[in-house]
Design an enzyme around this catalytic site. Structure first.
Site, mmCIF file in Angstrom:
data_model
loop_
_atom_site.group_PDB
_atom_site.id
_atom_site.type_symbol
_atom_site.label_atom_id
_atom_site.label_comp_id
_atom_site.label_asym_id
_atom_site.label_seq_id
_atom_site.Cartn_x
_atom_site.Cartn_y
_atom_site.Cartn_z
ATOM 1 N N ASP A 1 0.872 -1.175 0.000
ATOM 2 C CA ASP A 1 0.000 0.000 0.000
ATOM 3 C C ASP A 1 0.912 1.228 0.000
ATOM 4 O O ASP A 1 2.092 1.152 0.340
ATOM 5 C CB ASP A 1 -0.952 -0.010 1.200
ATOM 6 C CG ASP A 1 -2.150 0.905 0.952
ATOM 7 O OD1 ASP A 1 -2.094 1.759 0.032
ATOM 8 O OD2 ASP A 1 -3.158 0.789 1.673
HETATM 9 C C1 BGC Z 1 -5.099 3.262 0.075
HETATM 10 C C2 BGC Z 1 -5.150 2.330 -1.097
HETATM 11 C C3 BGC Z 1 -4.953 3.102 -2.374
HETATM 12 C C4 BGC Z 1 -3.611 3.825 -2.298
HETATM 13 C C5 BGC Z 1 -3.273 4.626 -3.531
HETATM 14 C C6 BGC Z 1 -3.877 4.149 0.052
HETATM 15 O O1 BGC Z 1 -4.022 5.181 0.962
HETATM 16 O O2 BGC Z 1 -5.141 2.523 1.277
HETATM 17 O O3 BGC Z 1 -6.384 1.665 -1.119
HETATM 18 O O4 BGC Z 1 -5.011 2.257 -3.479
HETATM 19 O O5 BGC Z 1 -3.668 4.722 -1.208
HETATM 20 O O6 BGC Z 1 -4.072 5.756 -3.626
#
Ligand code: BGC
Length: 716
Positions: free
Chosen positions: A263
């Site tokens: 993530d």
């Molecule tokens: C989220 C993800 C997301 C990523 C990119 C993170 O804060 O948990 O679900 O895909 O950001 O934006």
């Protein structure tokens, strides 16, 4: 039912013939594997490592000299997100990135129609391709453990089987368009409070029965090309560097052969992550060369701390993903399209099937134009657009039809539609009613033949990064609903929200109650069609609606959001209706509940024989009849109950469902076939899936608490 009017009620049920088989490109040919080895053999260590970390917010570097293009990633999950700047979180300010906006996760699950999940995957794949994207960051499949989790709206359900069914269909659709799914967030990102630090403890049984099944299905049934690791820790170790979760469980036991993507800003180490199995580091809050998987990874190999063969394995994973997406075969790759009428129609179908009719006393719905000439439409959610909210899943929608616009579009000529604000979205925390707005709304309701209050939440509440403070309806909506009802008893409440809210304070008064979600760009039109009876509602709640927060599993046990950065899932496998039913707690509306404008009767439940052995397929049949006056779709839910197991099991568990469209007066035989093995539970003393000999009860119902037929079988 008022005769005549409903004959034309239409239940939408997309009956497309879907190919559930794995995508043809799932296994690479010998020749393709050879090409990958040959590319790797030509790369310097620096070039290899450049493929293992972001070189901007959502891109991974190209190696032009070897014909390897950039890899482009995008959020997900209910639309293709607008373009973000390469080096900052600001939007890039493009004018060509408005896109199709689907109902969010819980709305999708509420349709109980995997064909719609498949169609969504295809549309998102087409739009992602048109925008030049390779990986779409979705679907979000974390289990809804608490009504308060801020991201519940992005996720699907409290039930692992329903979640898995929607997940696999979504991924198959998406990957059929040469775009990789990135199923997220693995594992146990079931709350936003302290998500970057909290340490989650659960039993092996809860892991296998509740929190893992959607990922397992994504891998084994849909062949997902990638998985995003979660921010939190699991049993003391960050998910992004978890040897058991990544390597042992996912790769070795479940056979995952795609890539693990961190993530954004969820990586914490070089060596531990590399050894555990993380492949691609994204979004770290440092200059790109300071990422854990940049210079430090090169240094680790040079110092002999990691073998270069481990880097090669990870690079091979990335190249394999590119190969499966036909990135090296641009002529054969899906080209994609954007904002087509078909895409918009897909969002409409999904919206129409997701709306849940919770209550319909005296058939107040659908609205009868012979009796209702004027309609008061009340509430901030009547005019609010929700697409651009909730953080990473926000969508710059090409358009979004609000409930008020939908009603005007569909019935502006039939009804005198008048609007009152009723309550105002303001900064949180906000529990003070605005009496001036309430009095105006009540006065309007008194002048009209009926009132519809568009209530609920918005993305100040249903959002990434924080959980809801409680389940209350904010902005004095309870006072508003009561005042409107006192002014006009023909009051219908529509809840627009992605997670449970407290409705006990008004539920017993109002005759009509609908749940309409963040329902995508066509949500307003779909809602109007349901209110007017052009669409017969067929959605069912994908999570339980508790009377109050303390009733629900995590909160009853005081285990949300944890203490001292630690949360124990003492609720274990008893999540959602598994908790409510086993401990005999009556929710306000149960999992699987949803009414229709017609009636369904269940009869003649049969099994071919009484005794079954483990290698057999259980076959059940029943007759479903539409005995009402209009066409409609019913979701027939099959639960099993295993009162004789060695370890206690939930009172019931969903094992299959079918959504069936029947014409008024029509009857049909439904057949359920399932492997006896799928009825097993995970015995964490013996560390295996087990189904002991004995009696099993099969329950067929219209919701988890409206069981219409049951039958016993014996397992040999
Ligand atoms: C989220 C993800 C997301 C990523 C990119 C993170 O804060 O948990 O679900 O895909 O950001 O934006």
């Amino acid at each position: 039912m008022k005769a005549g009017l409903y004959i034309s009620c239409l239940a939408l049920l997309l009956l497309v013939n879907i190919n559930n088989g794995l995508h043809a490109a799932d296994k690479l040919s010998k020749q393709e594997e050879k090409k990958i080895s040959s590319l790797i053999s030509k790369m310097s260590l620096e070039e290899k490592v450049s493929l293992l970390h972001g070189n901007s917010k959502f891109y991974v570097a190209a190696v032009p000299r070897l014909g390897i293009p950039e890899l482009a990633l995008s959020d997900g999950p209910h639309g293709v997100r607008a373009e973000i700047s390469r080096d900052s979180w600001n939007y890039a300010g493009r004018t060509d990135d408005s896109s199709t906006y689907f109902p969010t996760g819980t709305a999708l699950a509420a349709s109980w129609n995997p064909n719609l999940a498949r169609l969504r995957g295809e549309v998102l794949g087409e739009e992602a391709r048109f925008r030049g994207k390779d990986i779409l960051l979705g679907p979000g499949v974390n289990i809804i453990r608490s009504p308060l989790c801020g991201r519940n709206f992005e996720y699907m359900s409290e039930d692992p089987y329903l979640t898995a069914q929607m997940t696999t269909a979504y991924i198959r659709g998406l990957q059929s368009r040469d775009v990789a799914a990135c199923v997220k967030h693995y594992l146990a990102n079931n709350q936003e409070t302290d998500r970057g630090t909290v340490d989650v403890y659960m039993s092996d049984r809860a892991l296998h029965e509740i929190y893992l099944p959607a990922y397992k299905a994504a891998v084994q049934e849909a062949g997902t090309y990638s998985i995003m690791t979660a921010y939190n820790k699991f049993r003391g170790i960050w998910c992004a560097e978890h040897p058991y979760l990544l390597d042992s469980l996912m790769r070795r036991d479940l056979g995952f052969d795609g890539i693990f993507v961190s993530d954004w800003n969820g990586t914490h180490s070089t060596l531990a992550s590399a050894k555990a199995g993380l492949d691609l580091e994204m979004g770290t809050d440092k200059p790109y060369n300071d990422y854990y998987y940049a210079q430090s990874l090169i240094d680790a190999v040079r110092k002999g701390e990691l073998p270069e063969s481990l880097i090669d394995q990870k690079v091979a994973g990335v190249l394999r993903l590119m190969m499966k997406l036909k990135i090296f075969d641009s002529a054969g790759r899906f080209e994609g399209s954007m904002n087509t009428p078909e895409h918009q129609q897909a969002t409409y179908l999904s919206a129409a099937e997701s709306i849940v009719l919770l209550k319909n006393e005296n058939n107040i719905l659908p609205l009868d134009p012979s009796q209702i000439k004027s309609l008061a439409v009340i509430g901030d959610n009547a005019t609010r657009k929700h697409s651009f909210g909730g953080q990473s899943s926000e969508i710059k929608a090409l358009y979004e039809v609000t409930p008020l616009e939908g009603l005007k579009n569909r019935a502006g000529a039939q009804f005198d539609i008048r609007f009152a604000q009723g309550y105002q979205k303001s900064h949180r925390p906000s529990d003070r009613p605005d009496w001036e707005l309430i009095n105006q709304a009540a006065a309007l309701a008194a002048q009209c033949d009926a009132a519809v209050v568009m209530a609920g939440l918005n993305h100040d509440y249903d959002t990434e990064s924080r959980d809801k403070p409680d389940m209350a309806l904010p902005y004095g909506q309870l006072e508003l609903i009561r005042a409107v009802f006192n002014a006009n008893p023909k009051t219908i409440v529509v809840i627009i929200a992605g997670s449970a809210v407290d409705m006990a304070g008004f539920n017993y008064r109002v005759p009509g109650l609908l749940w309409a979600w963040y329902n995508g760009m066509e949500g307003g039109n779909a809602l109007a069609d349901v209110l007017l009876g052009k669409v017969n509602p067929s959605g069912k709640m994908p999570f339980s609606l508790p009377v109050c927060l303390d009733q629900s599993n995590a909160h009853a046990l005081g285990e949300f959001p944890g203490r001292d950065q630690k949360v124990n899932y003492f609720d274990d496998i008893f999540v959602g209706y598994r908790w409510f039913d086993t401990y005999d707690i009556a929710p306000l509306y149960p999992f699987g509940h949803g009414l229709s404008y017609t009636r369904f009767e269940y009869s003649e439940l049969r099994v071919d024989k009484d005794e079954w052995s483990m290698d057999e397929k259980l076959r059940l049949s029943m007759i479903l009849s539409n005995t009402g006056r209009c066409d409609g779709a019913e979701v027939v839910q099959l639960y099993v109950s295993d009162p004789e197991s060695e370890l206690p099991r939930p009172q019931k568990e969903l094992k299959a469902f079918q959504k069936v469209l029947l014409k008024a007066g029509e009857s049909r035989e439904l057949v359920f076939e399932l492997h006896l093995g799928s009825l097993a539970y995970y015995n964490d003393i013996k560390k295996e899936w087990l189904l002991e000999p004995g009696r099993i009860k099969c329950l067929l119902g219209s919701s988890s608490r409206d069981i219409r037929q049951e039958i016993n079988i014996r397992v040999k």
